[in-house]
Design an enzyme around this catalytic site. Structure first.
Site, PDB file in Angstrom:
ATOM      1  N   ASN A 142       0.855  -1.192   0.000  1.00 57.24           N
ATOM      2  CA  ASN A 142       0.000   0.000   0.000  1.00 57.24           C
ATOM      3  C   ASN A 142       0.889   1.239   0.000  1.00 57.24           C
ATOM      4  O   ASN A 142       1.504   1.574   1.020  1.00 57.24           O
ATOM      5  CB  ASN A 142      -0.898  -0.037   1.255  1.00 57.24           C
ATOM      6  CG  ASN A 142      -1.787   1.186   1.341  1.00 57.24           C
ATOM      7  OD1 ASN A 142      -1.876   1.978   0.398  1.00 57.24           O
ATOM      8  ND2 ASN A 142      -2.449   1.347   2.482  1.00 57.24           N
ATOM      9  N   LYS A 176       0.000   4.217  -0.310  1.00 49.86           N
ATOM     10  CA  LYS A 176      -0.730   5.346   0.289  1.00 49.86           C
ATOM     11  C   LYS A 176      -0.561   6.619  -0.551  1.00 49.86           C
ATOM     12  O   LYS A 176      -0.414   6.538  -1.748  1.00 49.86           O
ATOM     13  CB  LYS A 176      -0.280   5.565   1.736  1.00 49.86           C
ATOM     14  CG  LYS A 176      -0.294   4.297   2.561  1.00 49.86           C
ATOM     15  CD  LYS A 176      -0.226   4.583   4.028  1.00 49.86           C
ATOM     16  CE  LYS A 176      -0.052   3.285   4.786  1.00 49.86           C
ATOM     17  NZ  LYS A 176      -0.298   3.403   6.198  1.00 49.86           N
ATOM     18  N   HIS A 189      -9.732   0.661   4.095  1.00 52.57           N
ATOM     19  CA  HIS A 189      -8.502   0.860   4.861  1.00 52.57           C
ATOM     20  C   HIS A 189      -8.821   1.753   6.062  1.00 52.57           C
ATOM     21  O   HIS A 189      -9.638   2.665   5.961  1.00 52.57           O
ATOM     22  CB  HIS A 189      -7.418   1.490   3.983  1.00 52.57           C
ATOM     23  CG  HIS A 189      -6.082   1.482   4.661  1.00 52.57           C
ATOM     24  ND1 HIS A 189      -5.735   2.417   5.604  1.00 52.57           N
ATOM     25  CD2 HIS A 189      -5.017   0.639   4.563  1.00 52.57           C
ATOM     26  CE1 HIS A 189      -4.506   2.150   6.042  1.00 52.57           C
ATOM     27  NE2 HIS A 189      -4.061   1.070   5.422  1.00 52.57           N
ATOM     28  N   GLU A 208      -7.357   4.129   7.398  1.00 51.98           N
ATOM     29  CA  GLU A 208      -7.169   5.575   7.204  1.00 51.98           C
ATOM     30  C   GLU A 208      -8.383   6.178   6.508  1.00 51.98           C
ATOM     31  O   GLU A 208      -8.760   7.317   6.759  1.00 51.98           O
ATOM     32  CB  GLU A 208      -5.871   5.830   6.424  1.00 51.98           C
ATOM     33  CG  GLU A 208      -4.657   5.639   7.327  1.00 51.98           C
ATOM     34  CD  GLU A 208      -3.411   5.149   6.636  1.00 51.98           C
ATOM     35  OE1 GLU A 208      -3.307   5.282   5.401  1.00 51.98           O
ATOM     36  OE2 GLU A 208      -2.530   4.618   7.337  1.00 51.98           O
ATOM     37  N   GLU A 261      -5.977  -5.565   9.912  1.00 46.78           N
ATOM     38  CA  GLU A 261      -4.994  -4.535  10.216  1.00 46.78           C
ATOM     39  C   GLU A 261      -5.381  -3.823  11.514  1.00 46.78           C
ATOM     40  O   GLU A 261      -6.189  -2.889  11.501  1.00 46.78           O
ATOM     41  CB  GLU A 261      -4.938  -3.503   9.087  1.00 46.78           C
ATOM     42  CG  GLU A 261      -4.519  -4.088   7.752  1.00 46.78           C
ATOM     43  CD  GLU A 261      -3.833  -3.044   6.899  1.00 46.78           C
ATOM     44  OE1 GLU A 261      -2.672  -3.271   6.564  1.00 46.78           O
ATOM     45  OE2 GLU A 261      -4.444  -2.005   6.590  1.00 46.78           O
ATOM     46  N   GLY A 290       1.721   1.690  10.820  1.00 48.20           N
ATOM     47  CA  GLY A 290       2.661   2.811  10.754  1.00 48.20           C
ATOM     48  C   GLY A 290       3.252   3.187  12.104  1.00 48.20           C
ATOM     49  O   GLY A 290       3.835   4.256  12.251  1.00 48.20           O
ATOM     50  N   SER A 307       2.855  -2.649  10.364  1.00 48.73           N
ATOM     51  CA  SER A 307       4.294  -2.585  10.634  1.00 48.73           C
ATOM     52  C   SER A 307       5.059  -3.854  10.263  1.00 48.73           C
ATOM     53  O   SER A 307       6.055  -4.210  10.911  1.00 48.73           O
ATOM     54  CB  SER A 307       4.538  -2.224  12.114  1.00 48.73           C
ATOM     55  OG  SER A 307       4.012  -0.940  12.383  1.00 48.73           O
TER      56      SER A 307
HETATM   57  C1  PEP Z   1      -1.063  -0.176   5.812  1.00 49.75           C
HETATM   58  O1  PEP Z   1      -1.079   0.993   5.520  1.00 49.75           O
HETATM   59  O2  PEP Z   1      -1.942  -0.906   5.384  1.00 49.75           O
HETATM   60  C2  PEP Z   1       0.002  -0.670   6.677  1.00 49.75           C
HETATM   61  C3  PEP Z   1      -0.066  -1.888   7.130  1.00 49.75           C
HETATM   62  O3  PEP Z   1       1.029   0.204   6.953  1.00 49.75           O
HETATM   63  P1  PEP Z   1       2.414  -0.140   7.686  1.00 49.75           P
HETATM   64  O4  PEP Z   1       2.940  -1.418   7.113  1.00 49.75           O
HETATM   65  O5  PEP Z   1       3.296   1.023   7.416  1.00 49.75           O
HETATM   66  O6  PEP Z   1       2.103  -0.311   9.147  1.00 49.75           O
END
Ligand code: PEP
Length: 335
Positions: A69, A71, A167, A169, A243, A249, A289
């Site tokens: 992703n 983003k 997602h 976000e 997630e 993040g 992460s």
């Molecule tokens: C994501 O944005 O879906 C995500 C898992 O980000 P990160 O790996 O940076 O935690």
């Protein structure tokens, strides 16, 4: 433990979901849809003859699947560099893994044209009108006065095979409710897209013991829409990404025990509320992460079918290493 075993296939016929949807339409809507389906089949046949048919990998095969992703990141220059880095890694990437990358809408056409076909492209969102209750209109909202939005029809037209929906976000910052995510999923499925649906709890929800209430509510909103309109297409074309919001993040990864617990409960929920077949076929990714150093430990879990990766997906070498955790997974589960 339930696993799916069928080999990856290329979707060649209209799915049952299309047929179910057709039955519920008025004759005039059916005529429009028949025309569109015939066109789709003709296009697919033409593309297949030219050897260009996109490999629709979300077939519930149980194959490991890793997504990147990207983003809201990237300049023309940095996206070009990332595409080159990923392409350079193709010979190092195991063949036993499905992969998708999610650039911004602006960079999607460039990435689609330049990224090696070992990687699928995936949009980060697609639009659906929230208040539509009329399924005919719901399905046919090709265009309209919806400034700033991108529709599933446009992704279909561009031959983008995947879309990421729900997602966290988008849910927390941009107002996507469980209901709208469900509608987006059904709408995208109707237009032949494979869908990755994100679910997950906040830290507060985990700490107050409501993790499963939250996740099951998110799943229910999707199941309701797919059951009503896209019946039975779930397992073959919908990937779930668990997630936990507190892990995205933050550098704070969920423990293997936490991940395994949630994934197995999602699978049980699917078995009880959708069907055993769907539960077996649905691939469940973990995201939060994940990086090149911690992916191997997580990949050993029996109910992890892959990863959704944010930050680490912006580095071609690291992303390739995460894709290769697929081999660790197969070895650990004896496949
Ligand atoms: C994501 O944005 O879906 C995500 C898992 O980000 P990160 O790996 O940076 O935690």
């Amino acid at each position: 433990m339930m696993r799916a075993t069928a080999a990856t296939t290329i979707q060649t016929t209209p799915s049952y979901s299309y047929l179910t949807a057709r039955k519920t339409m008025t004759p005039s809507a059916r005529t429009i849809k028949n025309h569109r389906m015939d066109n789709n089949n003709n296009n697919n046949n033409r593309r297949r003859r030219r050897g260009e048919l996109l490999q629709i990998v979300s077939e519930g095969t149980g194959r490991f699947i890793v997504g990147g992703n990207w983003k809201c990141n990237g300049t023309r220059e940095s996206v070009k560099a990332l595409v080159e880095a990923l392409n350079k890694n193709v010979p190092n990437i195991e063949k036993n893994c499905d992969i998708y990358c999610c650039p911004t809408f602006l960079h999607l056409p460039y990435v689609k044209d330049n990224l090696n076909e070992r990687f699928n492209v995936c949009a980060q969102n697609s639009w659906v009108e929230a208040d539509l209750v009329d399924p005919e209109h719901h399905y046919d909202s090709t265009t309209g006065a919806f400034t700033g939005e991108i529709s599933a029809e446009m992704l279909e037209d561009l031959q983008v095979p995947f879309v990421l929906l729900g997602h966290s976000e988008r849910r927390t910052l941009l107002g996507d409710t469980d209901e709208i995510v469900g509608k987006k999923v059904a709408h995208a499925r109707y237009h032949g897209l494979s869908v990755v649906v994100c679910v997950g709890e906040t830290l507060e929800e985990r700490e107050n013991g409501t993790t499963f209430d939250v996740i099951f509510k998110q799943l229910k909103a999707v199941a309701k829409e797919i059951d009503d309109r896209e019946h039975s297409s779930w397992g073959s074309s919908v990937v779930i990404a668990y997630e936990p919001i507190w892990a995205i993040g933050t550098g704070k990864v969920a423990t293997p025990e936490q991940v395994q617990e949630v994934h197995s409960k999602i699978r049980s929920w699917l078995a009880e509320n959708v069907s055993e077949d769907v539960a077996k076929a649905t691939r469940i990714q973990y995201g939060g992460s994940v990086n090149a150093s911690n992916c191997a430990d997580l990949a050993k879990l029996s109910d992890i079918d892959g990863f959704l990766v944010g930050g680490a997906s912006l580095n071609g070498d690291d992303f390739a290493a995460i894709c290769n955790a697929s081999s660790v997974h197969y070895k650990a589960v004896g496949r």
